[in-house]
Motif scaffolding. Structure first.
Motif, short mmCIF file in Angstrom:
data_model
loop_
_atom_site.label_atom_id
_atom_site.label_comp_id
_atom_site.label_asym_id
_atom_site.label_seq_id
_atom_site.Cartn_x
_atom_site.Cartn_y
_atom_site.Cartn_z
N GLU A 65 0.87 -1.34 -0.69
CA GLU A 65 0.50 -0.07 0.11
C GLU A 65 0.87 1.30 -0.07
N ALA A 66 1.85 1.25 1.23
CA ALA A 66 2.45 2.38 0.66
C ALA A 66 3.58 2.73 -0.69
N LEU A 67 3.92 1.49 -1.36
CA LEU A 67 4.77 2.09 -2.03
C LEU A 67 4.35 2.81 -3.28
N LYS A 68 2.22 2.22 -3.50
CA LYS A 68 1.26 3.06 -4.35
C LYS A 68 2.55 4.22 -4.57
N ARG A 69 2.31 5.16 -3.75
CA ARG A 69 3.33 6.91 -3.78
C ARG A 69 4.41 6.39 -4.34
N ILE A 70 4.94 5.42 -4.95
CA ILE A 70 5.97 5.52 -5.51
C ILE A 70 6.08 5.05 -7.04
N THR A 71 7.08 5.78 -7.76
CA THR A 71 6.17 5.96 -9.24
C THR A 71 7.41 5.65 -9.79
N ASP A 72 8.67 6.20 -9.37
CA ASP A 72 9.85 5.01 -10.23
C ASP A 72 10.13 3.89 -10.34
N PRO A 73 9.95 3.17 -11.06
CA PRO A 73 10.14 1.88 -11.30
C PRO A 73 11.33 1.36 -10.97
N GLU A 74 12.64 1.95 -11.28
CA GLU A 74 13.88 1.88 -10.44
C GLU A 74 13.70 1.25 -9.10
N VAL A 75 13.12 2.81 -8.64
CA VAL A 75 12.72 2.74 -6.86
C VAL A 75 12.24 1.28 -6.40
N ARG A 76 11.23 1.46 -7.61
CA ARG A 76 10.09 0.18 -7.04
C ARG A 76 10.97 -1.20 -6.92
N ALA A 77 11.59 -1.57 -7.79
CA ALA A 77 12.27 -2.55 -7.86
C ALA A 77 13.35 -2.98 -6.76
N ALA A 78 14.10 -1.71 -6.40
CA ALA A 78 15.60 -1.82 -5.39
C ALA A 78 14.36 -2.19 -4.79
N ILE A 79 13.16 -1.24 -3.66
CA ILE A 79 12.22 -2.16 -3.00
C ILE A 79 12.42 -3.50 -2.67
N ARG A 80 11.38 -3.68 -4.40
CA ARG A 80 10.81 -5.15 -3.55
C ARG A 80 11.95 -6.15 -3.84
N SER A 81 13.33 -5.40 -3.94
CA SER A 81 14.07 -6.73 -3.68
C SER A 81 14.57 -6.45 -2.39
N VAL A 82 14.53 -5.74 -1.50
CA VAL A 82 15.30 -5.80 -0.32
C VAL A 82 13.82 -6.31 0.83
N ILE A 83 12.44 -6.36 0.23
CA ILE A 83 11.52 -6.04 1.18
C ILE A 83 10.99 -7.95 0.46
N LEU A 84 11.01 -8.29 -0.39
CA LEU A 84 10.84 -10.19 -0.80
C LEU A 84 11.74 -10.53 -0.60
#
Length: 84
Positions: A65-84
């Motif tokens: 839900e919090a990640l919906k506010r982040i629009t940069d695909p590279e940032v989203r991918a980096a975050i996902r790699s850390v939290i998954l």
């Protein structure tokens, strides 16, 4: 510049209080000092994105839900790699 901030001080503080999580517990989860956490919640500082993610986990805030506010695909991918 794209928004890479998921921090919402008022909402997260309400969640923290409702769940009975202390500043000390957040500090431990984030690997930082109690004083740094208190500065976040008093609005004196803003936590890094890394700390925001660790704090969200500590407070059981759904990161999807919090990640919906982040629009940069590279940032989203980096975050996902850390939290998954």
């Amino acid at each position: 510049m794209n928004n890479t901030d998921i921090w919402d001080r008022a909402t997260w503080d309400a969640i923290r209080r409702a769940r009975g999580v202390t500043y000390g517990e957040i500090a431990e989860a984030c690997g930082i000092t109690y004083k740094a956490v208190s500065k976040w919640f008093y609005g004196e500082r803003t936590p890094s994105l890394r700390s925001q993610i660790l704090m969200a986990k500590c407070l059981n805030i759904p990161l999807t839900e919090a990640l919906k506010r982040i629009t940069d695909p590279e940032v989203r991918a980096a975050i996902r790699s850390v939290i998954l």
